[in-house]
Scaffold this motif. Structure first.
Motif, short mmCIF file in Angstrom:
data_model
loop_
_atom_site.label_atom_id
_atom_site.label_comp_id
_atom_site.label_asym_id
_atom_site.label_seq_id
_atom_site.Cartn_x
_atom_site.Cartn_y
_atom_site.Cartn_z
N GLY A 179 8.80 -2.10 -1.81
CA GLY A 179 7.65 -1.38 -1.26
C GLY A 179 7.45 -0.14 -2.09
N GLN A 180 6.25 0.47 -2.05
CA GLN A 180 6.04 1.71 -2.81
C GLN A 180 6.84 2.84 -2.20
N ASN A 181 7.17 2.72 -0.93
CA ASN A 181 7.83 3.82 -0.24
C ASN A 181 8.64 3.20 0.92
N GLY B 70 0.80 -1.21 0.00
CA GLY B 70 0.00 0.00 0.00
C GLY B 70 0.84 1.27 0.00
N CYS B 71 0.15 2.41 0.05
CA CYS B 71 0.85 3.69 0.06
C CYS B 71 -0.08 4.75 0.65
N ASN B 72 0.48 5.59 1.53
CA ASN B 72 -0.31 6.68 2.14
C ASN B 72 -0.02 8.04 1.53
N ASN B 73 0.77 8.07 0.46
CA ASN B 73 1.30 9.36 0.04
C ASN B 73 0.35 10.26 -0.75
N MET B 74 -0.56 9.68 -1.47
CA MET B 74 -1.53 10.51 -2.19
C MET B 74 -0.90 11.51 -3.16
N CYS B 75 0.09 11.07 -3.92
CA CYS B 75 0.55 11.90 -5.04
C CYS B 75 -0.67 12.05 -5.95
N THR B 76 -0.95 13.27 -6.40
CA THR B 76 -2.26 13.50 -7.03
C THR B 76 -2.44 12.75 -8.35
N PHE B 77 -1.33 12.42 -9.04
CA PHE B 77 -1.44 11.75 -10.34
C PHE B 77 -1.65 10.24 -10.20
N CYS B 78 -1.51 9.70 -9.00
CA CYS B 78 -1.26 8.27 -8.84
C CYS B 78 -2.47 7.47 -8.36
N VAL B 79 -2.67 6.34 -8.98
CA VAL B 79 -3.82 5.48 -8.68
C VAL B 79 -3.50 4.48 -7.56
N VAL B 80 -2.20 4.32 -7.25
CA VAL B 80 -1.77 3.27 -6.31
C VAL B 80 -2.47 3.33 -4.94
N PRO B 81 -2.61 4.50 -4.30
CA PRO B 81 -3.27 4.51 -2.99
C PRO B 81 -4.70 3.96 -3.05
FE1 SF4 Z 1 3.20 8.60 -4.81
FE2 SF4 Z 1 4.53 6.33 -5.34
FE3 SF4 Z 1 2.59 6.34 -3.50
FE4 SF4 Z 1 1.99 6.61 -6.11
S1 SF4 Z 1 2.88 4.84 -5.12
S2 SF4 Z 1 1.15 7.81 -4.37
S3 SF4 Z 1 3.78 7.78 -6.85
S4 SF4 Z 1 4.54 7.49 -3.42
#
Ligand code: SF4
Ligand code: SAM
Length: 463
Positions: A220-222, A176-187
């Motif tokens: 990991g994503q981060n 998973g990922c908590n970062n919420m980069c606005t372009f990104c679908v991963v979260p």
């Molecule tokens: Fe950002 Fe990477 Fe998380 Fe996507 S997966 S929201 S690019 S940190």
């Protein structure tokens, strides 16, 4: 990081496995290394259910696609691939087709409506439910499980290694990922960030080493926000985890991916510098070189912060290899702001980069907040400028290695000739060299002096 060479790679049958399985499965993986790693967990679950792997989908009882949603093109590839299975399913109606991964999570039950030949849709946190879903589907019921979890890490499942060279392997350390980069679908497709039990990571790595593997990549994503608190010794940070894995053996190389510029700490850099078996290579995605665009992307660092991280890495490890990810033509990006990306590349001098033009993803913050207003041809032209500049930097970086000697871990025959070995140096650069008549084998370390270079490969001689 998305390895273009591995897209759509199919599972190999288990080597040396004599048992005849009552049923066969076929799995293809797309997207980032995490997906390839997840396919190994899925293989392990299916193996336990009496499924043997095949590389020929025409003979499979169960065909699985582990999918990626990161750009529209990735989703289109999967839809096209499904068409290839249609004919086979027409001749063999008992064959089940399942879609796993990010596209399954994003589209959920809609997938069953849009792609009539799909029987099973399973999100990244629901792979344990596959056996039950398969049984239901065998009974004629189409099934979906896309529940995301706050704690699933598959820590207790021992992955079956995908078409392995027996030398290098991925070990997932968080999901998973908590970062919420606005372009990104991963979260949205992979849910909240959670770290895997450190002891299970060390045990899996030890087991790999004992089975002859010599390099593991912690995934990991981060990775820099890895944090596991339920231990008697207190919390384990990423720096501490790196050290624990590095201490397994000096003969085991450690890599990791991906780092976020806001999270990579001096502690991690000093740990890398301290252990020679932690590879001197960092993938540090910049995305853009302009602070306003970085803010719109919600990357939470500025251009100056990023450049100061690069400076810090080079202060602590002057020989560290560096790569990055770049996006061209994000919403409202001006020509001047695009030039800032080129100039950040000039200043950082990456050895390698993954470069993309912005692809709006439904449901992301950018899709909701901003208009995707850069014309496609402008995005493409900017991307070409980025690629051309990176190619020049890669050529220069590889050329600068001529005359140097590196320790190389042999991964196998080179792609072009079985008279040559190939393997990587600590900076993650591929090195190709003649075998000569020595008794070396995969998994051995050798010293290689570099005699020539392209922009992606070093050539040399053993010394
Ligand atoms: Fe950002 Fe990477 Fe998380 Fe996507 S997966 S929201 S690019 S940190
Ligand atoms: N977590 C990692 C990170 O932060 O870099 C990897 C995320 S993603 C799997 C890999 C790369 O895809 C990102 O770094 C970004 O450059 C690119 N990417 C993600 N979303 C994108 C989009 N909507 N359009 C174009 N590229 C995108």
């Amino acid at each position: 990081m998305i390895d273009e060479v591995r897209q759509g790679e199919a599972f190999a049958p288990f080597k040396g496995d004599p048992s005849v399985f009552p049923k066969k499965f076929y799995i293809e993986s797309y997207g980032c290394q995490m997906n390839f790693s997840d396919s190994e967990i899925v293989a392990s679950i299916l193996h336990g259910e009496g499924f043997g792997a095949t590389r020929n989908f025409e003979e499979a009882d169960l065909v699985l696609l582990n999918t990626c949603s990161i750009r529209e093109k990735a989703e289109q590839t999967v839809r096209n691939r499904l068409q290839a299975f249609r004919k086979v399913k027409d001749n063999n109606p008992g064959m089940l087709i399942g879609v796993l991964g990010c596209m399954a999570e994003r589209l959920k039950a809609k997938f069953l409506e849009e792609e009539k030949l799909v029987d099973i849709v399973v999100g990244p946190d629901a792979y344990r439910s596959l056996p039950g879903l398969i049984t239901e589907a065998e009974g004629g019921q189409k099934t979906v499980n896309v529940l995301l979890s706050r704690d699933e890490t598959y820590a207790d499942i021992s992955p079956i290694r995908l078409d392995s060279n027996g030398v290098t392997a991925f070990v997932s350390i968080m999901r998973g990922c908590n970062n919420m980069c606005t372009f990104c679908v991963v979260p949205f497709t992979r849910g909240r960030e959670r770290s895997r039990d450190a002891e299970s990571i060390v045990n899996e790595s030890k087991d790999l080493f004992e089975r002859g593997f010599r390099e593991i990549t912690l995934l990991g994503q981060n990775v820099d926000s890895y944090y596991y608190s339920s231990t008697p010794e207190g919390a384990i940070t990423f720096a501490r985890l790196l050290e624990m894995v590095a201490l397994i053996s000096p003969l085991l190389r450690i890599r990791f991916s991906t780092s976020h510029p806001k999270d990579i700490t001096d502690d991690v850099l000093h740990t890398m510098a301290k252990y020679t078996n932690i590879c001197k290579y960092i993938h540090l995605p910049v995305q853009s070189g302009n602070t306003r665009i970085l803010q719109l992307m919600n990357r939470t660092y500025t251009r100056e912060w990023y450049l100061s991280k690069i400076k810090r890495i080079r202060e602590i490890m002057p020989d560290c290899g560096l790569s990055t990810d770049v996006i061209s033509g994000f919403c409202t990006e001006s020509e001047e702001e695009h030039s800032d990306t080129l100039s950040v590349m000039e200043k950082s001098r990456f050895d390698m980069a993954y470069m993309f033009s912005y692809s709006e993803r439904p449901g992301t913050l950018a899709a909701r907040r901003y208009s995707d207003d850069i014309p496609e041809e402008t995005k493409k032209r900017r991307l070409t400028e980025i690629i051309n500049l990176q190619n020049a930097h890669s050529r220069e970086s590889y050329k600068n290695d001529i005359g140097k000697t590196f320790e190389v871990l042999i991964e196998g025959n080179s792609k072009k000739s079985d008279r040559d070995w190939c393997g990587r140096n600590t900076q993650n650069k591929m090195v190709v060299f003649p075998k000569k008549t020595t008794s070396l084998k995969k998994g051995d370390y050798v010293q290689v002096k570099i005699t020539s270079a392209t922009s992606a490969t070093l050539m040399g001689e053993m010394i």
